[in-house]
Motif scaffolding. Structure first.
Motif, PDB file in Angstrom:
ATOM      1  N   ILE A   1       0.834  -1.193   0.023  1.00 35.79           N
ATOM      2  CA  ILE A   1      -0.004  -0.063  -0.021  1.00 35.79           C
ATOM      3  C   ILE A   1       0.953   1.293   0.018  1.00 35.79           C
ATOM      4  N   ARG A   2       0.464   2.257  -0.824  1.00 32.67           N
ATOM      5  CA  ARG A   2       1.075   3.686  -0.793  1.00 32.67           C
ATOM      6  C   ARG A   2       0.253   4.494  -0.428  1.00 32.67           C
TER       7      ARG A   2
ATOM      8  N   LYS B   1      -5.111   9.503   0.350  1.00 26.07           N
ATOM      9  CA  LYS B   1      -5.707   8.462   0.366  1.00 26.07           C
ATOM     10  C   LYS B   1      -4.640   7.162  -0.170  1.00 26.07           C
ATOM     11  N   LYS B   2      -4.997   6.029   0.330  1.00 25.94           N
ATOM     12  CA  LYS B   2      -4.404   4.814   0.170  1.00 25.94           C
ATOM     13  C   LYS B   2      -4.547   4.192  -1.098  1.00 25.94           C
ATOM     14  N   PHE B   3      -3.609   3.633  -1.807  1.00 27.14           N
ATOM     15  CA  PHE B   3      -3.725   2.766  -3.021  1.00 27.14           C
ATOM     16  C   PHE B   3      -2.775   1.718  -3.224  1.00 27.14           C
TER      17      PHE B   3
ATOM     18  N   LEU C   1      -6.141  -0.313  -6.962  1.00 28.07           N
ATOM     19  CA  LEU C   1      -7.148   0.116  -6.015  1.00 28.07           C
ATOM     20  C   LEU C   1      -6.964   1.244  -5.317  1.00 28.07           C
ATOM     21  N   TYR C   2      -8.046   2.106  -5.335  1.00 26.75           N
ATOM     22  CA  TYR C   2      -7.884   3.262  -4.679  1.00 26.75           C
ATOM     23  C   TYR C   2      -8.902   3.818  -3.739  1.00 26.75           C
ATOM     24  N   SER C   3      -8.481   3.916  -2.314  1.00 25.84           N
ATOM     25  CA  SER C   3      -9.199   4.247  -1.239  1.00 25.84           C
ATOM     26  C   SER C   3     -10.139   5.430  -1.457  1.00 25.84           C
ATOM     27  N   ILE C   4     -11.572   5.237  -1.048  1.00 25.03           N
ATOM     28  CA  ILE C   4     -12.707   6.355  -0.995  1.00 25.03           C
ATOM     29  C   ILE C   4     -12.071   7.375   0.024  1.00 25.03           C
TER      30      ILE C   4
END
Length: 128
Positions: free
Chosen positions: A102-103, A110-112, A125-128
């Protein structure tokens, strides 16, 4: 000109059965329509995410490879918005799909993370 929305993303796969399994059974997209086009020896699979048409998955005999990494010119990746990135990563990993660490987006906080489809197409995948 008045663009309204992205209608769909088209992906050509090297192994139709493997890619169909990946997008439908592992990522959970639903099948809208599947058509075999005999004259092209090609399948076209329309897929939806949460009821919205998003991906056309195509098969063609012997498609040429396309470079996707590192940072090749052209479409960079397809990103999916997720509520809980850690749970989604765990679910993907349990299905044998490897994900990068995770970055955190330095601008949004935001995490992705990234993973790949069976042909190496970069997916995010990209966090809301």
């Amino acid at each position: 000109m008045s663009l309204q929305n992205v209608h769909h993303i088209a992906i050509i796969c090297s192994n139709y059965a493997v890619s169909k399994d990946f997008y439908v059974n592992k990522l959970g997209l639903s099948v809208i329509q599947e058509v075999y086009r005999k004259e092209r020896d090609s399948y076209k699979l329309d897929l939806a995410l949460n009821g919205h048409y998003v991906i056309e998955l195509f098969s063609f005999p012997n498609p040429p490879t396309r470079p996707s990494r590192p940072e090749a010119c052209g479409l960079r990746h397809l990103a999916f918005l997720v509520d809980d990135i850690e749970t989604t990563i765990s679910d993907l990993n349990s299905k044998g799909i490897e994900t990068e660490p995770i970055r955190v987006d330095e601008y949004t906080g935001k995490k992705f993370t990234f993973f790949a489809d069976p042909d190496g197409v970069p997916l995010e995948l990209y966090s809301i």
